[in-house]
Design a protein around this motif. Structure first.
Motif, short mmCIF file in Angstrom:
data_model
loop_
_atom_site.label_atom_id
_atom_site.label_comp_id
_atom_site.label_asym_id
_atom_site.label_seq_id
_atom_site.Cartn_x
_atom_site.Cartn_y
_atom_site.Cartn_z
N LEU A 60 31.81 46.18 34.98
CA LEU A 60 30.80 45.28 35.55
C LEU A 60 29.49 45.34 34.76
O LEU A 60 28.76 44.35 34.68
N LEU A 84 30.11 42.99 31.98
CA LEU A 84 30.02 41.60 32.44
C LEU A 84 28.57 41.17 32.61
O LEU A 84 28.19 40.06 32.23
N PRO A 141 24.47 36.63 38.46
CA PRO A 141 25.46 35.76 39.13
C PRO A 141 26.89 35.99 38.67
O PRO A 141 27.83 35.73 39.43
N VAL A 142 27.09 36.51 37.46
CA VAL A 142 28.46 36.73 36.99
C VAL A 142 29.18 37.76 37.85
O VAL A 142 30.41 37.81 37.89
N LEU A 143 28.43 38.58 38.58
CA LEU A 143 29.06 39.62 39.42
C LEU A 143 29.52 39.09 40.77
O LEU A 143 30.22 39.79 41.51
N ARG A 144 29.15 37.86 41.07
CA ARG A 144 29.56 37.30 42.36
C ARG A 144 31.09 37.24 42.42
O ARG A 144 31.72 36.72 41.52
N GLY A 145 31.65 37.82 43.44
CA GLY A 145 33.11 37.83 43.61
C GLY A 145 33.79 39.02 42.98
O GLY A 145 34.97 39.25 43.23
N THR A 146 33.10 39.81 42.18
CA THR A 146 33.75 40.94 41.51
C THR A 146 33.71 42.21 42.36
O THR A 146 34.53 43.11 42.16
N PHE A 178 38.41 43.92 40.02
CA PHE A 178 37.23 43.07 40.10
C PHE A 178 37.53 41.58 40.12
O PHE A 178 36.61 40.76 40.03
N GLY A 179 38.81 41.22 40.20
CA GLY A 179 39.16 39.82 40.42
C GLY A 179 39.23 38.99 39.16
O GLY A 179 39.49 39.49 38.07
N LYS A 182 34.61 30.41 38.50
CA LYS A 182 35.80 31.17 38.89
C LYS A 182 36.15 30.96 40.36
O LYS A 182 36.87 31.77 40.95
#
Lengths: 99, 370
Positions: A11, A14, A43-48, B60-61, B79
């Motif tokens: 992360l 990312l 924002p790239v971490l959203r959902g991770t 992490f999807g 995504k």
């Protein structure tokens, strides 16, 4: 409040950061509030870390702080005072599984 | 034509292999997204510097990455693969209903004409479209809403939409394939779909005329003959000459008709390549000999291609998205293995040599002729 967050290496890559990051958390410092601030800043971490739609923690992710596993605490309950005052980091940890 | 760029997805990242038109000397770049599973990397036919990659882990999807400079730099794009409406249920392996649930993106198919338009095939089987370079994704729900959709069951790898093929001149026509639902065709831009599985026979299905339920592993087509389709099914290699309406078996003299990839020669529409695998329970080459089989008669008659490939003690697999063809005058054929080799034949399969030998398990191989 300024909260320190330590992310796993995938992360960090990312988000294109090195080491710990800090986020400004308005109001009460809870898991949801910290992750919300983190996702707004990166924002790239959203959902991770947690599901983007439901907010539920991903199965292979854990939350640690102050030598405690906080993964199963209510996400809107207050984090330890030492996380809120910035003396201890909030850790997002990838579970040890496979590899 | 100045060269080729091979896009390799692996269990632990993506690699970009480049060479000039001789294909003798290769530059290897990667791993990109190291440690992540990269199910597929694909380049835009309309702009070869535009690449899309599917990056995921169980931790992490899912992410989608986009490059605008041929793979030198990448940026994460959209995504969110939310199903349209209430998707209801499909069937689990045991026939019980389970809710549709996004798991990962298996395949990315950039438009033939627009670099910003790209299709994605996901597990659980859904077809998505982005018109803004991957920034946002919209499901094309007509497929999942097919009258048989609630009966679809996963193959061993999941209920995955793994193949998307575009008709070269009719943008309203697409072919897709799902394990283990079968092949489908749309003639109205993905609004409605027809199951195109007549002629397929599968041991695991009691009804020999079953409309769906077939474990199609891969489809292939030559752009000069878009009504002729080739299929590697779980067992059986098949051919259709009417856009998938009817299929006939062309396994002929193959040592095993189980396998995953299938590809058509760039300049010879009746030349087809497969990689036979021992069986559904033994995913490695027969006798431990890695052989590509080539038919120059559109099927039925096959010849083994072995020069340069290991002919003893070889127990790798070649997955469904891991074979590709370049369009140089001397057609190049490429495939990657679960042992981490990427092989090239620069002469239509006559001779082979590894470009790289020790990558992580290869999930996908695409090639761009630059």
């Amino acid at each position: 409040m300024t909260v320190r967050v330590r992310l796993p290496v995938h992360l960090r890559r990312l988000a294109r950061v090195d080491g710990e990051v800090t986020v400004e958390v308005p109001g009460e410092v809870t898991t949801d509030a910290v992750l919300g601030a983190l996702e707004r800043r990166y924002p790239v971490l959203r959902g991770t870390i947690r599901d983007a739609a439901t907010g539920r923690r991903r199965a292979y992710v854990r939350y640690f702080a102050c030598e405690q596993d906080l993964s199963h605490e209510e996400p809107d309950s207050p984090l330890p005072a030492r996380v809120a005052d910035g003396s201890e980091p909030f850790l997002v940890v990838g579970a040890m599984a496979g590899g | 034509m100045t060269g080729v760029r091979v896009l390799v997805g692996t269990r632990k990242g993506a690699f970009v292999l480049t060479a000039d038109g001789t294909r003798d000397n290769w530059e290897v770049s990667g791993p990109h997204f190291g440690g992540w599973e990269v199910y597929h990397v694909a380049g835009s036919p309309a702009d070869p510097d535009r690449l899309y990659a599917s990056q995921s882990t169980s931790w992490f999807g899912q992410l989608i990455q986009r490059s605008d400079d041929g793979g030198r730099t990448w940026n994460a794009v959209g995504k969110d693969f939310t199903y349209e409406g209430d998707p209801g249920t499909h069937q689990y392996y045991d026939g019980t209903p389970v809710p549709w649930e996004f798991k990962r993106v298996w395949h990315l198919e950039p438009s033939l004409t627009d670099p910003d338009l790209v299709y994605a095939g996901i597990e659980d089987a859904g077809l998505y479209r982005s018109a803004d370079g991957g920034g946002s994704w919209q499901e094309l729900p007509g497929l999942r809403e097919h009258s048989t959709g609630d009966t679809w069951q996963p193959g061993a790898g999941g209920l995955c939409l793994h193949t998307i093929m575009q008709h070269p001149t009719d943008p309203q026509r697409l072919y897709i394939a799902i394990s283990a639902a079968g092949a489908f065709r749309t003639d109205d831009g993905a609004k409605t779909w027809k199951a195109i599985n007549r002629g397929l026979v599968s041991d695991g299905i009691p009804d020999p005329d079953a409309e769906v339920g077939h474990c199609v592993h891969r489809l292939a087509m030559h752009p000069a003959r878009p009504d002729t389709l080739f299929m590697q099914k779980h067992w059986d290699v098949m051919r259709s000459d009417d856009g998938g309406d009817n299929w006939r078996e062309i396994s002929g003299n193959l040592p095993s008709d189980f396998g995953f990839p299938i590809a058509v020669h760039a300049h010879e529409p009746e030349t087809v390549f497969v990689v036979p695998i021992t069986s559904d329970s033994e995913h490695y080459p027969p006798q431990g000999r890695l052989r590509v089989y080539r038919s120059r008669t559109g099927g039925d008659e096959w010849e083994p291609l072995t020069a340069g490939l290991p002919q003893e003690h070889c127990y790798v697999n070649v997955l469904r998205d891991a074979m590709a063809i370049d369009t140089l005058d001397d057609c190049g054929v490429y495939f990657g293995t679960t042992g981490g080799q990427v092989y090239l034949s620069p002469d239509s399969g006559d001779t082979w040599s590894p470009i790289v030998s020790n990558l992580p398990a290869v999930l996908s191989v695409e090639v761009q002729t630059l």
